[in-house]
Design an enzyme around this catalytic site. Structure first.
Site, PDB file in Angstrom:
ATOM      1  N   PRO A   1      17.399 -44.377  11.717  1.00 48.29           N
ATOM      2  CG  PRO A   1      17.874 -42.095  11.507  1.00 48.29           C
ATOM      3  CD  PRO A   1      17.002 -43.173  10.953  1.00 48.29           C
TER       4      PRO A   1
ATOM      5  CE  LYS B   1      14.732 -39.900  11.175  1.00 51.07           C
ATOM      6  NZ  LYS B   1      14.833 -39.440  12.557  1.00 51.07           N
TER       7      LYS B   1
ATOM      8  CG  HIS C   1      13.647 -37.597  16.686  1.00 51.74           C
ATOM      9  ND1 HIS C   1      14.683 -36.946  16.055  1.00 51.74           N
ATOM     10  CD2 HIS C   1      14.246 -38.496  17.494  1.00 51.74           C
ATOM     11  CE1 HIS C   1      15.846 -37.428  16.479  1.00 51.74           C
ATOM     12  NE2 HIS C   1      15.603 -38.387  17.358  1.00 51.74           N
TER      13      HIS C   1
ATOM     14  CB  SER D   1       7.015 -40.709  13.474  1.00 48.54           C
ATOM     15  OG  SER D   1       8.315 -40.152  13.593  1.00 48.54           O
ATOM     16  N   GLY D   2       5.709 -44.086  13.727  1.00 47.72           N
ATOM     17  CA  GLY D   2       4.444 -44.780  13.958  1.00 47.72           C
ATOM     18  C   GLY D   2       4.233 -46.032  13.133  1.00 47.72           C
ATOM     19  CB  ILE D   3       6.134 -47.714  10.405  1.00 47.04           C
ATOM     20  CG1 ILE D   3       5.984 -46.607   9.363  1.00 47.04           C
ATOM     21  CG2 ILE D   3       6.115 -49.114   9.758  1.00 47.04           C
ATOM     22  CD1 ILE D   3       4.803 -46.762   8.428  1.00 47.04           C
ATOM     23  NE  ARG D   4       5.337 -48.752  17.086  1.00 46.37           N
ATOM     24  CZ  ARG D   4       6.129 -47.738  16.735  1.00 46.37           C
ATOM     25  NH1 ARG D   4       6.592 -47.643  15.498  1.00 46.37           N
ATOM     26  NH2 ARG D   4       6.478 -46.814  17.606  1.00 46.37           N
TER      27      ARG D   4
HETATM   28  C1  FNR Z   1      15.653 -42.372  17.529  1.00 45.39           C
HETATM   29  N1  FNR Z   1      15.612 -41.529  16.418  1.00 45.39           N
HETATM   30  C2  FNR Z   1      16.774 -40.989  15.918  1.00 45.39           C
HETATM   31  N2  FNR Z   1      16.744 -40.225  14.795  1.00 45.39           N
HETATM   32  C3  FNR Z   1      17.878 -39.743  14.263  1.00 45.39           C
HETATM   33  O1  FNR Z   1      17.837 -39.059  13.235  1.00 45.39           O
HETATM   34  N3  FNR Z   1      19.087 -40.023  14.857  1.00 45.39           N
HETATM   35  C4  FNR Z   1      19.193 -40.772  15.973  1.00 45.39           C
HETATM   36  O2  FNR Z   1      20.276 -41.012  16.491  1.00 45.39           O
HETATM   37  C5  FNR Z   1      17.993 -41.254  16.564  1.00 45.39           C
HETATM   38  N4  FNR Z   1      18.025 -41.991  17.704  1.00 45.39           N
HETATM   39  C6  FNR Z   1      16.882 -42.583  18.180  1.00 45.39           C
HETATM   40  C7  FNR Z   1      16.942 -43.422  19.279  1.00 45.39           C
HETATM   41  C8  FNR Z   1      15.801 -44.078  19.713  1.00 45.39           C
HETATM   42  C9  FNR Z   1      15.896 -45.018  20.873  1.00 45.39           C
HETATM   43  C10 FNR Z   1      14.573 -43.889  19.038  1.00 45.39           C
HETATM   44  C11 FNR Z   1      13.317 -44.614  19.473  1.00 45.39           C
HETATM   45  C12 FNR Z   1      14.508 -43.038  17.973  1.00 45.39           C
HETATM   46  C13 FNR Z   1      14.340 -41.327  15.681  1.00 45.39           C
HETATM   47  C14 FNR Z   1      14.135 -42.423  14.644  1.00 45.39           C
HETATM   48  O3  FNR Z   1      15.020 -42.291  13.579  1.00 45.39           O
HETATM   49  C15 FNR Z   1      12.697 -42.390  14.086  1.00 45.39           C
HETATM   50  O4  FNR Z   1      12.404 -41.098  13.634  1.00 45.39           O
HETATM   51  C16 FNR Z   1      11.685 -42.824  15.139  1.00 45.39           C
HETATM   52  O5  FNR Z   1      12.144 -43.956  15.814  1.00 45.39           O
HETATM   53  C17 FNR Z   1      10.340 -43.095  14.523  1.00 45.39           C
HETATM   54  O6  FNR Z   1       9.394 -43.363  15.501  1.00 45.39           O
HETATM   55  P1  FNR Z   1       8.877 -44.859  15.849  1.00 45.39           P
HETATM   56  O7  FNR Z   1       8.150 -45.347  14.643  1.00 45.39           O
HETATM   57  O8  FNR Z   1      10.080 -45.672  16.168  1.00 45.39           O
HETATM   58  O9  FNR Z   1       8.010 -44.673  17.043  1.00 45.39           O
END
Ligand code: FNR
Length: 385
Positions: free
Chosen positions: A94, A256, A280, A312-315
């Site tokens: 999300p 989450k 996050h 968080s960290g999947i690339r």
């Molecule tokens: C998020 N994430 C996030 N999570 C959530 O529960 N609701 C949200 O609205 C958001 N919005 C959001 C915006 C942006 C720009 C980012 C980068 C992240 C967190 C997201 O769901 C997830 O946990 C992270 O993106 C995982 O980390 P990586 O792998 O993207 O670095």
């Protein structure tokens, strides 16, 4: 893979970078600086964001050979998670305010994930409504930022269920936004520009709290954003609220943002059907443990009772293999496809997701794995850096 090499014979090379790091670099060059800062930024010194990536350095795969397992059509990467069947163990994480990158971005993600047979998790802070996204999506889950108003929270959940969501994901690590220097430096909180509040503006419970319809004037819109900011987070939530959510909906519930085993146990005791190990993307508590480092303990604590998911960290594809080998049932994929969206709209999302899927498929095949059942601790060598 074949498609790209064959196109290469005709002199056609991909217009977008092939790696997550490459997409980030291109996005840094081309996107609006405030939009890039919003996506790339993490909390404070961004140590946890770095730890999320470096945690993957501690584990190495032990590929198998001569397993008669390679060749097209041999692999089945599908999985059923929370009653949702997916072609691969991947959902888009999300991500709020996609309208900052592309008009109605969530609906584009819905279309691509449906086309690819993977899952989508729609943010509460979306720029498109639950209903318009749900209408275009395949298998999708609704992520709930639980507002401080219970009636509004319930309305979101009921709307999502009606619109076809297959699960509710309660994000527990965000009772308020983290300290994010890159956004602060731009003086730019994307939500305040009204782009991340489509689901509030379209909600009858929310609208009843406004003195004037937000469409009426700029002033009414500003007032709506202020009302939103008073409702966004909820520091009062307890595990008992998960039990309350159970009364509101028939859908499976995932929580989450869990990294502490005691929290995992509590939310499962309260009735959660899954736990998503996540910090996050390092955007909330800087200095928190790299998410992958928290995964084995959570799996050991609640993995026999519920599904454990990871983000968080999947690339890369092998990142997916490592997370699954450590016990995750599926992963959520975040930033890279968001850069794709900003760079090339729906084509960029498709590109980023197809790259991850192809990389995962190739890594599975080359490791002698024909299905996700082949992924377990025996595929992993711990490697202390
Ligand atoms: C998020 N994430 C996030 N999570 C959530 O529960 N609701 C949200 O609205 C958001 N919005 C959001 C915006 C942006 C720009 C980012 C980068 C992240 C967190 C997201 O769901 C997830 O946990 C992270 O993106 C995982 O980390 P990586 O792998 O993207 O670095």
């Amino acid at each position: 893979q074949n498609e790209i090499y064959l196109a290469g014979l005709a002199g056609i090379v991909p217009s977008l970078p092939m790696t997550a790091a490459g997409l980030e670099e291109r996005a840094r060059e081309e996107l609006d600086p405030a939009a890039f800062a919003y996506v790339a930024g993490s909390a404070s010194a961004e140590r946890t964001a770095h730890a999320n990536l470096s945690a993957f350095e501690k584990y190495r795969l032990l590929p198998r050979v001569l397993r008669g397992a390679t060749g097209p059509g041999v692999r089945d990467l599908s999985v059923e998670v929370l009653g949702t069947r997916l072609a691969a163990p991947i959902l888009t994480a999300p991500v709020g305010v996609l309208g900052l990158l592309r008009e109605r971005g969530e609906t584009l993600v819905a279309e691509v994930t449906k086309e690819l047979g993977i899952g989508m998790c729609l943010s509460t802070a979306a720029s498109s409504t639950i209903e318009e996204t749900g209408a275009r999506a395949g298998a999708w889950w609704y992520q709930l930022y639980w507002p401080s108003d219970m009636e509004l929270a319930r309305s979101f959940v009921e709307r999502a269920e009606k619109a076809g969501a297959k699960a509710i994901v309660v994000t527990a690590d965000t009772p308020a936004l983290g300290w994010r220097p890159r956004d602060l430096q731009h003086g730019h909180l994307p939500f305040l520009h009204g782009k991340g509040i489509a689901n509030y503006l379209s909600d009858p419970v929310f609208r009843a709290k406004l003195s004037a319809p937000p469409e009426e004037s700029e002033e009414a819109m500003r007032a709506a954003v202020l009302t939103w900011s008073g409702l966004f987070g909820n520091h009062a939530l307890r595990p008992a609220d998960i039990a309350r959510l159970r009364d509101w909906t028939e859908l499976p519930i995932a929580v989450k943002g869990v990294v502490h085993p005691d929290d995992a146990r509590q939310v499962v005791d309260a009735g959660a059907d899954a736990v998503i190990v996540s910090n996050h993307g390092g955007r909330q508590v800087d200095g928190a443990v790299g998410a992958l480092d928290a995964l084995p303990t959570i799996v050991a604590t609640v993995g026999d009772r519920v599904d454990v998911l990871f983000d968080s960290g999947i690339r890369t594809g092998s990142d997916v293999m490592i997370a699954l080998s450590l016990g995750a049932k599926a992963v959520l994929y975040g930033r890279p496809w968001v850069y794709g969206l900003g760079l090339a709209g729906i084509d960029g999302v498709r590109h980023a997701l197809r790259c991850l899927l192809a990389d995962f498929d190739a890594a599975m095949g080359l490791s002698g794995c024909t299905s996700l059942h082949d992924l377990s601790r025996t595929m992993i060598s711990s490697y202390r850096v």
